[in-house]
Scaffold this motif. Structure first.
Motif, PDB file in Angstrom:
ATOM      1  N   HIS A 113       0.819  -1.214   0.103  1.00  0.00           N
ATOM      2  CA  HIS A 113       0.024  -0.088  -0.019  1.00  0.00           C
ATOM      3  C   HIS A 113       0.820   1.323  -0.087  1.00  0.00           C
ATOM      4  O   HIS A 113       0.386   2.401   0.399  1.00  0.00           O
ATOM      5  CB  HIS A 113      -1.088   0.045   1.059  1.00  0.00           C
ATOM      6  N   ASP A 137       4.026  -6.649   4.544  1.00  0.00           N
ATOM      7  CA  ASP A 137       3.184  -6.313   5.375  1.00  0.00           C
ATOM      8  C   ASP A 137       3.712  -5.374   6.639  1.00  0.00           C
ATOM      9  O   ASP A 137       4.069  -6.218   7.467  1.00  0.00           O
ATOM     10  CB  ASP A 137       2.080  -7.344   5.940  1.00  0.00           C
ATOM     11  N   ARG A 139       2.557  -3.714   8.960  1.00  0.00           N
ATOM     12  CA  ARG A 139       2.116  -3.974  10.394  1.00  0.00           C
ATOM     13  C   ARG A 139       2.920  -4.989  11.102  1.00  0.00           C
ATOM     14  O   ARG A 139       3.007  -4.933  12.455  1.00  0.00           O
ATOM     15  CB  ARG A 139       0.594  -4.154  10.310  1.00  0.00           C
ATOM     16  N   SER A 158       4.315   5.870   7.255  1.00  0.00           N
ATOM     17  CA  SER A 158       3.784   5.387   8.524  1.00  0.00           C
ATOM     18  C   SER A 158       2.995   6.620   9.110  1.00  0.00           C
ATOM     19  O   SER A 158       3.416   7.412   9.567  1.00  0.00           O
ATOM     20  CB  SER A 158       4.667   5.073   9.577  1.00  0.00           C
ATOM     21  N   PRO A 159       1.531   6.430   8.559  1.00  0.00           N
ATOM     22  CA  PRO A 159       0.838   5.441   7.783  1.00  0.00           C
ATOM     23  C   PRO A 159       0.900   5.360   6.479  1.00  0.00           C
ATOM     24  O   PRO A 159       1.420   6.118   5.814  1.00  0.00           O
ATOM     25  CB  PRO A 159      -0.556   5.578   8.245  1.00  0.00           C
ATOM     26  N   THR A 160       0.670   4.274   5.803  1.00  0.00           N
ATOM     27  CA  THR A 160       0.628   4.039   4.382  1.00  0.00           C
ATOM     28  C   THR A 160      -0.587   4.710   3.821  1.00  0.00           C
ATOM     29  O   THR A 160      -1.541   5.335   4.429  1.00  0.00           O
ATOM     30  CB  THR A 160       0.525   2.647   4.099  1.00  0.00           C
ATOM     31  N   GLU A 165      -1.624   2.073   7.366  1.00  0.00           N
ATOM     32  CA  GLU A 165      -1.281   1.074   8.009  1.00  0.00           C
ATOM     33  C   GLU A 165       0.159   1.671   8.708  1.00  0.00           C
ATOM     34  O   GLU A 165       0.781   2.155   8.039  1.00  0.00           O
ATOM     35  CB  GLU A 165      -1.037  -0.359   7.429  1.00  0.00           C
ATOM     36  N   GLN A 167       3.539   1.521  10.955  1.00  0.00           N
ATOM     37  CA  GLN A 167       4.943   0.561  11.095  1.00  0.00           C
ATOM     38  C   GLN A 167       5.449   1.075  12.370  1.00  0.00           C
ATOM     39  O   GLN A 167       5.518   2.168  12.955  1.00  0.00           O
ATOM     40  CB  GLN A 167       5.991   0.614  10.014  1.00  0.00           C
ATOM     41  N   MET A 289     -10.640   2.981   8.556  1.00  0.00           N
ATOM     42  CA  MET A 289      -9.164   2.851   8.471  1.00  0.00           C
ATOM     43  C   MET A 289      -8.284   4.281   8.941  1.00  0.00           C
ATOM     44  O   MET A 289      -8.089   5.072   8.004  1.00  0.00           O
ATOM     45  CB  MET A 289      -8.573   2.356   7.185  1.00  0.00           C
ATOM     46  N   ALA A 294      -5.956   1.957  15.945  1.00  0.00           N
ATOM     47  CA  ALA A 294      -4.998   0.774  15.500  1.00  0.00           C
ATOM     48  C   ALA A 294      -4.142   0.609  16.883  1.00  0.00           C
ATOM     49  O   ALA A 294      -3.815   1.677  17.617  1.00  0.00           O
ATOM     50  CB  ALA A 294      -3.768   1.300  14.799  1.00  0.00           C
ATOM     51  N   HIS A 296      -1.317  -0.775  17.754  1.00  0.00           N
ATOM     52  CA  HIS A 296      -0.054  -0.897  16.978  1.00  0.00           C
ATOM     53  C   HIS A 296       1.330  -0.050  17.685  1.00  0.00           C
ATOM     54  O   HIS A 296       0.876   1.042  18.063  1.00  0.00           O
ATOM     55  CB  HIS A 296      -0.069  -0.799  15.763  1.00  0.00           C
TER      56      HIS A 296
END
Length: 417
Positions: A113, A137, A139, A158-160, A165, A167, A289, A294, A296
């Motif tokens: 992405h 991926d 994530r 970060s994010p994509t 998403e 990282q 999204m 998230a 993460h």
């Protein structure tokens, strides 16, 4: 990770007088535009000193220009970097950075992405020179780290783009240093106010200054920041030969608009969160999204959020009808300006499949990217609500006749993340 980033806790204040201000003999409040292609010399000795590298005086604006240099100094200070180089677009910055450090036979690790034109550059240009690109991926930090050994460069967002998403930048940066790989991250979404990747160990930071830094949808520009050594490599290996220089006027526009960046980013953060939480509560929306939802480690480097994110509508919503029913929110690519915009993935999936990042990594045709501009949250929520109602059909046929149905309501989405 339940704590929420605080947009007031920015990493740095905007440096107002870098390279200008008190040095100006007229004490002008705004830096001048040095709209000149070349600069003159008073003597042979002065010219020779510049050619020999003993003097930093500009020679020709394809190389250096005083207005552009002011912008470079400012973004370097904001990112906590030693040096910066400006380009005529974000893709100019991406291409020059990658080409300065990779060679035929090298391997790049990047995330799924990734920005669509970066993906096309990797697929159409780099492969012609025997450079391999592995998409991972992002994530999954362990998966990313496992892919790094033997790579020359690790390219991150970060994010994509499109699906946002995250990282784990510190962990990936540490692993890359252990294996001698250079790390590059596109920080356009967060800006230096909400994320400073260099503090997390990243080597080079890229900005599409057309986005939040420019902030008015009137400029196309790119910026690269990093160590003096890394920027010198870009200057020596690529920058003079591709012609992707930034004009003095566009540099001046970005300089002007950076002054209001803290105010604008606070609005994008707050309004984006309010709209994202409203969308997450709508039955016609399957998921939102946005990094706020998230759990993460990538959240740890963010102190605030950009105002662009995506959401997926359910099968009950006609995507084209929804987009056409919007009135305040317009249809348009790019983001970061005062306009609120949507891009439906269904339309983007019609791009040629051979270099279509959305098709390659399985973006749903029910995904809609929303750029929250400088509108009030209530205006945007009302517009989205009207469009969802206009474009929706009953999920259960019996509902249209008034007959009850037995399906349980959807579980509520937690907003405390």
């Amino acid at each position: 990770m339940n704590e929420r980033p605080n947009p007031d806790n920015v990493h740095s204040e905007i440096p107002m007088e870098i390279g200008f201000g008190r040095q100006d003999p007229y004490a002008a409040a705004v830096p001048p535009i040095y709209q000149s292609s070349l600069f003159l010399f008073d003597s042979y000795a002065e010219l020779e000193n510049v050619f020999a590298g003993r003097s930093p005086k500009p020679i020709y604006s394809r190389g250096d220009n005083p207005t552009v240099q002011l912008l470079e100094q400012k973004i370097a200070e904001m990112e906590g970097a030693e040096e910066a180089r400006a380009f005529s677009s974000g893709m100019g910055a991406i291409a020059a950075t990658v080409l300065a450090f990779v060679h035929p036979g090298d391997r790049i690790v990047t995330v799924r992405h990734v920005y669509s034109d970066a993906f096309r550059f990797f697929e159409k240009v780099l492969k012609r020179f025997g450079i391999r690109v592995d998409y991972v991926d992002g994530r999954d930090t362990e998966l990313m780290i496992a892919a790094i050994p033997g790579a020359r460069l690790v390219y991150l967002e970060s994010p994509t783009s499109m699906v946002f998403e995250l990282q784990d930048l510190p962990a990936i940066a540490r692993a890359a240093k252990e294996h001698g790989a250079l790390t590059v991250v596109d920080n356009s979404w967060a800006t230096p106010l909400f994320q400073r990747p260099i503090d997390a160990g990243i080597d080079i930071v890229i900005h599409a200054a057309s986005k939040y830094l420019g902030g008015q949808s009137d400029t196309v520009a790119g910026l690269v920041t990093g160590s003096r050594e890394h920027v010198a490599t870009i200057n020596r290996e690529i920058y003079p030969y591709t012609g992707a220089k930034l004009s003095p006027f566009e540099a001046w526009l970005v300089l002007r608009n950076i002054e209001t960046l803290p105010l604008r980013m606070r609005h994008h953060n707050d309004t984006g969160l309010e709209v994202a939480r409203w969308l997450a509560a709508q039955e016609q929306v399957g998921r939102v999204m946005h990094p706020v939802f998230a759990e993460h480690p990538g959240r740890s480097t963010l102190t605030g959020f950009g105002g662009i994110f995506s959401f997926e509508v359910t099968e009950a919503v006609d995507v084209a009808a929804f987009v056409d029913a919007l009135r305040i929110i317009r249809i348009g690519v790019s983001w970061g300006g005062p306009e609120s915009l949507v891009v439906p993935a269904k339309a983007a999936l019609s791009i040629s499949p051979e270099t279509n990042v959305f098709a390659r990594f399985g973006v749903s045709d029910r995904t809609i990217r929303l750029n929250v501009g400088l509108h009030r949250a209530g205006e945007l929520i009302a517009d989205l609500g009207r469009a969802l109602a206009a474009a929706s059909r009953p999920l259960h046929p019996e509902a249209s006749s008034g007959a009850p149905h037995s399906s349980a309501p959807p579980a509520p989405i937690s907003l405390e993340q």
